[in-house]
Design a protein around this motif. Structure first.
Motif, PDB file in Angstrom:
ATOM      1  N   MET A  66       0.839  -1.186   0.000  1.00  0.00           N
ATOM      2  CA  MET A  66       0.000   0.000   0.000  1.00  0.00           C
ATOM      3  C   MET A  66       0.880   1.245   0.000  1.00  0.00           C
ATOM      4  SD  MET A  66      -2.882  -1.199   2.800  1.00  0.00           S
ATOM      5  CE  MET A  66      -4.160  -0.118   2.182  1.00  0.00           C
ATOM      6  N   ASP A  67       0.410   2.285  -0.659  1.00  0.00           N
ATOM      7  CA  ASP A  67       1.114   3.566  -0.657  1.00  0.00           C
ATOM      8  C   ASP A  67       0.381   4.507   0.283  1.00  0.00           C
ATOM      9  OD1 ASP A  67       3.156   2.922  -2.509  1.00  0.00           O
ATOM     10  OD2 ASP A  67       1.725   3.125  -4.145  1.00  0.00           O
ATOM     11  N   VAL A  68       0.930   4.689   1.467  1.00  0.00           N
ATOM     12  CA  VAL A  68       0.313   5.515   2.501  1.00  0.00           C
ATOM     13  C   VAL A  68       1.193   6.741   2.728  1.00  0.00           C
ATOM     14  CG1 VAL A  68      -0.507   5.585   4.879  1.00  0.00           C
ATOM     15  CG2 VAL A  68      -0.662   3.456   3.564  1.00  0.00           C
ATOM     16  N   PRO A  69       0.624   7.943   2.672  1.00  0.00           N
ATOM     17  CA  PRO A  69       1.426   9.144   2.940  1.00  0.00           C
ATOM     18  C   PRO A  69       2.124   9.046   4.288  1.00  0.00           C
ATOM     19  CG  PRO A  69      -0.729   9.739   2.072  1.00  0.00           C
ATOM     20  CD  PRO A  69      -0.776   8.267   2.343  1.00  0.00           C
ATOM     21  N   ALA A  70       3.328   9.611   4.361  1.00  0.00           N
ATOM     22  CA  ALA A  70       4.157   9.464   5.551  1.00  0.00           C
ATOM     23  C   ALA A  70       3.473   9.969   6.811  1.00  0.00           C
ATOM     24  CB  ALA A  70       5.494  10.167   5.348  1.00  0.00           C
ATOM     25  N   ASP A  71       2.822  11.118   6.736  1.00  0.00           N
ATOM     26  CA  ASP A  71       2.187  11.663   7.942  1.00  0.00           C
ATOM     27  C   ASP A  71       1.020  10.788   8.389  1.00  0.00           C
ATOM     28  OD1 ASP A  71       0.634  12.334   5.738  1.00  0.00           O
ATOM     29  OD2 ASP A  71       0.076  14.319   6.514  1.00  0.00           O
ATOM     30  N   GLU A  72       0.313  10.218   7.430  1.00  0.00           N
ATOM     31  CA  GLU A  72      -0.800   9.324   7.760  1.00  0.00           C
ATOM     32  C   GLU A  72      -0.290   8.033   8.376  1.00  0.00           C
ATOM     33  OE1 GLU A  72      -4.311   6.892   5.351  1.00  0.00           O
ATOM     34  OE2 GLU A  72      -3.554   8.786   4.537  1.00  0.00           O
ATOM     35  N   LEU A  73       0.777   7.491   7.812  1.00  0.00           N
ATOM     36  CA  LEU A  73       1.338   6.257   8.348  1.00  0.00           C
ATOM     37  C   LEU A  73       1.852   6.463   9.771  1.00  0.00           C
ATOM     38  CD1 LEU A  73       2.185   3.311   8.035  1.00  0.00           C
ATOM     39  CD2 LEU A  73       4.294   4.107   6.927  1.00  0.00           C
ATOM     40  N   ALA A  74       2.529   7.575  10.009  1.00  0.00           N
ATOM     41  CA  ALA A  74       3.035   7.855  11.357  1.00  0.00           C
ATOM     42  C   ALA A  74       1.890   7.916  12.363  1.00  0.00           C
ATOM     43  CB  ALA A  74       3.823   9.166  11.360  1.00  0.00           C
ATOM     44  N   VAL A 133       9.692  -1.396   4.748  1.00  0.00           N
ATOM     45  CA  VAL A 133      10.644  -0.549   5.469  1.00  0.00           C
ATOM     46  C   VAL A 133      12.050  -1.140   5.512  1.00  0.00           C
ATOM     47  CG1 VAL A 133       8.879   0.567   6.856  1.00  0.00           C
ATOM     48  CG2 VAL A 133       9.959  -1.514   7.715  1.00  0.00           C
ATOM     49  N   VAL A 134      12.238  -2.293   4.887  1.00  0.00           N
ATOM     50  CA  VAL A 134      13.598  -2.810   4.732  1.00  0.00           C
ATOM     51  C   VAL A 134      14.378  -1.896   3.786  1.00  0.00           C
ATOM     52  CG1 VAL A 134      14.991  -4.711   3.795  1.00  0.00           C
ATOM     53  CG2 VAL A 134      13.022  -5.204   5.246  1.00  0.00           C
ATOM     54  N   ARG A 135      13.689  -1.383   2.748  1.00  0.00           N
ATOM     55  CA  ARG A 135      14.372  -0.592   1.720  1.00  0.00           C
ATOM     56  C   ARG A 135      13.821   0.822   1.531  1.00  0.00           C
ATOM     57  NH1 ARG A 135      14.256  -5.874  -0.494  1.00  0.00           N
ATOM     58  NH2 ARG A 135      16.352  -6.687  -0.900  1.00  0.00           N
ATOM     59  N   ASP A 136      12.604   1.090   1.971  1.00  0.00           N
ATOM     60  CA  ASP A 136      11.966   2.388   1.725  1.00  0.00           C
ATOM     61  C   ASP A 136      12.261   3.349   2.882  1.00  0.00           C
ATOM     62  OD1 ASP A 136      10.039   4.538   1.573  1.00  0.00           O
ATOM     63  OD2 ASP A 136       8.872   3.310   0.194  1.00  0.00           O
ATOM     64  N   GLU A 137      13.121   4.317   2.636  1.00  0.00           N
ATOM     65  CA  GLU A 137      13.552   5.224   3.693  1.00  0.00           C
ATOM     66  C   GLU A 137      12.406   6.095   4.199  1.00  0.00           C
ATOM     67  OE1 GLU A 137      16.886   8.765   4.467  1.00  0.00           O
ATOM     68  OE2 GLU A 137      16.911   7.569   2.618  1.00  0.00           O
ATOM     69  N   GLU A 138      11.563   6.577   3.295  1.00  0.00           N
ATOM     70  CA  GLU A 138      10.464   7.450   3.713  1.00  0.00           C
ATOM     71  C   GLU A 138       9.477   6.721   4.623  1.00  0.00           C
ATOM     72  OE1 GLU A 138       7.586  10.627   1.536  1.00  0.00           O
ATOM     73  OE2 GLU A 138       7.306   8.533   0.932  1.00  0.00           O
ATOM     74  N   GLN A 139       9.099   5.519   4.222  1.00  0.00           N
ATOM     75  CA  GLN A 139       8.160   4.755   5.038  1.00  0.00           C
ATOM     76  C   GLN A 139       8.802   4.341   6.367  1.00  0.00           C
ATOM     77  OE1 GLN A 139       4.609   3.236   3.557  1.00  0.00           O
ATOM     78  NE2 GLN A 139       5.072   5.414   3.367  1.00  0.00           N
ATOM     79  N   ALA A 140      10.104   4.047   6.329  1.00  0.00           N
ATOM     80  CA  ALA A 140      10.814   3.688   7.556  1.00  0.00           C
ATOM     81  C   ALA A 140      10.813   4.859   8.542  1.00  0.00           C
ATOM     82  CB  ALA A 140      12.245   3.272   7.226  1.00  0.00           C
ATOM     83  N   ARG A 141      11.083   6.052   8.042  1.00  0.00           N
ATOM     84  CA  ARG A 141      11.090   7.234   8.917  1.00  0.00           C
ATOM     85  C   ARG A 141       9.688   7.516   9.457  1.00  0.00           C
ATOM     86  NH1 ARG A 141      15.699  10.058   9.102  1.00  0.00           N
ATOM     87  NH2 ARG A 141      17.298   9.626   7.517  1.00  0.00           N
ATOM     88  N   ALA A 142       8.669   7.247   8.649  1.00  0.00           N
ATOM     89  CA  ALA A 142       7.294   7.453   9.105  1.00  0.00           C
ATOM     90  C   ALA A 142       6.961   6.501  10.247  1.00  0.00           C
ATOM     91  CB  ALA A 142       6.322   7.256   7.949  1.00  0.00           C
ATOM     92  N   VAL A 143       7.419   5.259  10.141  1.00  0.00           N
ATOM     93  CA  VAL A 143       7.183   4.299  11.222  1.00  0.00           C
ATOM     94  C   VAL A 143       7.888   4.768  12.497  1.00  0.00           C
ATOM     95  CG1 VAL A 143       7.649   1.952  12.032  1.00  0.00           C
ATOM     96  CG2 VAL A 143       6.778   2.315   9.723  1.00  0.00           C
ATOM     97  N   VAL A 144       9.121   5.216  12.370  1.00  0.00           N
ATOM     98  CA  VAL A 144       9.856   5.713  13.535  1.00  0.00           C
ATOM     99  C   VAL A 144       9.158   6.928  14.132  1.00  0.00           C
ATOM    100  CG1 VAL A 144      12.015   6.799  14.274  1.00  0.00           C
ATOM    101  CG2 VAL A 144      12.068   4.756  12.829  1.00  0.00           C
ATOM    102  N   ASP A 145       8.689   7.835  13.290  1.00  0.00           N
ATOM    103  CA  ASP A 145       7.942   8.996  13.789  1.00  0.00           C
ATOM    104  C   ASP A 145       6.703   8.552  14.556  1.00  0.00           C
ATOM    105  OD1 ASP A 145       9.771  10.736  12.680  1.00  0.00           O
ATOM    106  OD2 ASP A 145       8.561  11.189  10.899  1.00  0.00           O
ATOM    107  N   GLY A 146       6.038   7.524  14.052  1.00  0.00           N
ATOM    108  CA  GLY A 146       4.858   7.002  14.724  1.00  0.00           C
ATOM    109  C   GLY A 146       5.187   6.368  16.060  1.00  0.00           C
ATOM    110  N   ILE A 147       6.329   5.688  16.117  1.00  0.00           N
ATOM    111  CA  ILE A 147       6.752   5.087  17.388  1.00  0.00           C
ATOM    112  C   ILE A 147       7.027   6.167  18.422  1.00  0.00           C
ATOM    113  CG2 ILE A 147       8.582   3.756  18.517  1.00  0.00           C
ATOM    114  CD1 ILE A 147       8.846   2.176  15.860  1.00  0.00           C
ATOM    115  N   LEU A 148       7.713   7.217  18.023  1.00  0.00           N
ATOM    116  CA  LEU A 148       8.004   8.316  18.946  1.00  0.00           C
ATOM    117  C   LEU A 148       6.719   8.987  19.412  1.00  0.00           C
ATOM    118  CD1 LEU A 148      11.080   9.839  17.097  1.00  0.00           C
ATOM    119  CD2 LEU A 148      11.105   8.670  19.316  1.00  0.00           C
ATOM    120  N   LEU A 149       5.788   9.177  18.479  1.00  0.00           N
ATOM    121  CA  LEU A 149       4.513   9.807  18.821  1.00  0.00           C
ATOM    122  C   LEU A 149       3.683   8.911  19.739  1.00  0.00           C
ATOM    123  CD1 LEU A 149       2.444  12.105  18.389  1.00  0.00           C
ATOM    124  CD2 LEU A 149       1.696  10.895  16.313  1.00  0.00           C
ATOM    125  N   GLY A 150       3.611   7.624  19.405  1.00  0.00           N
ATOM    126  CA  GLY A 150       2.778   6.696  20.166  1.00  0.00           C
ATOM    127  C   GLY A 150       3.325   6.366  21.536  1.00  0.00           C
TER     128      GLY A 150
END
Length: 256
Positions: free
Chosen positions: A79-87, A121-138
């Protein structure tokens, strides 16, 4: 690299309503860390609460298994999810599980992506950073450990953000020559022979290597070993793997 001890994790709580997939109670008697579905690929409030209560009672570490919003596809569709939405959605899932973990006298101790998100997120830097942003937020800015493949973009982003990283290997998944997982759509992606799963698990824990799908020896330096809970005979297989690890002198315990 080899370890004197290794963590055993499994994906749990992967049901919804009256539908169940994993034998959570039995698997919780074997594993040391539980990746609990948070409602986006599987899981619901009742299931999350039940798994958290049983994990806490058994001293099993609780992890949030976050996913793309994909109940119909079990989180395994790209799925292609915008970074802010994924976070935001990662944070939402962590927060939901944290309620039940704390009510059970425990807490969410780490985060692991699921399915298509895990592979992305093994290879996609943008999605990886979004996940990390979500972890920090959550987690309110706390440093929750991030479980994932060695050398992934996810781990790079997590380390840059100051989050602990925990490397993971799979006893029941096939690898490519570059150390990534063979896509599930390809033949042989899931290893089903119990003897082979045990052998691969021992190889990872004792020697830090695994044989790839094409026959090459691949370095897999992992602190945690995953056994999928949705495969046939998962409970018996998990018991066999743990028994053989302990017989080989490897302590099975949650990662520090």
């Amino acid at each position: 690299m080899t370890w004197a001890s290794i963590d055993l994790n499994a994906d749990l709580g992967e049901g919804f309503g009256r539908w169940t997939l994993t034998d959570d109670e039995e698997l919780l008697s074997v594993v040391t860390s539980a990746n609990v579905a948070c409602g986006f690929h599987a899981g619901d409030a009742v299931t999350m609460r039940r798994v958290c209560e049983r994990a806490a009672a058994g001293g099993v570490r609780i992890g949030a298994q976050v996913s793309y919003r994909d109940l119909a596809g079990f989180g395994r569709r790209s799925m292609d999810v915008p970074a802010d939405e994924l976070a935001a959605e990662v944070a939402y899932q962590i927060g939901a599980l944290e309620v039940f973990a704390r009510a059970a006298g425990s807490r969410v101790s780490y985060v692991k992506p699921h399915g298509a998100l895990y592979n992305r997120v093994v290879r996609d830097e943008e999605q990886a950073r979004a996940v990390v942003d979500g972890i920090l937020l959550g987690s309110g800015g706390e440093g929750l450990p991030v479980l994932g493949l060695p050398g992934s973009r996810l781990h790079e982003a997590a380390a840059e953000a100051g989050l602990p990283v925990v490397t993971e290997a799979f006893g029941d998944r096939a690898y490519t020559a570059d150390g990534s997982l063979l896509p599930r759509g390809q033949e042989g992606a899931v290893v089903t022979d119990p003897a082979e799963v045990v052998e691969r698990s021992l190889s990872v824990a004792r020697f830090g290597v695994v044989t790839s799908h094409c026959g090459r020896t691949v370095a897999v330096r992992a602190r945690s070993l995953c056994l999928h809970g949705d495969t046939p005979g998962a409970v018996d297989l998990a018991r066999r793997v743990r028994g053989q690890l302990e017989a080989a002198g490897v302590r099975v315990e949650a990662f520090a």
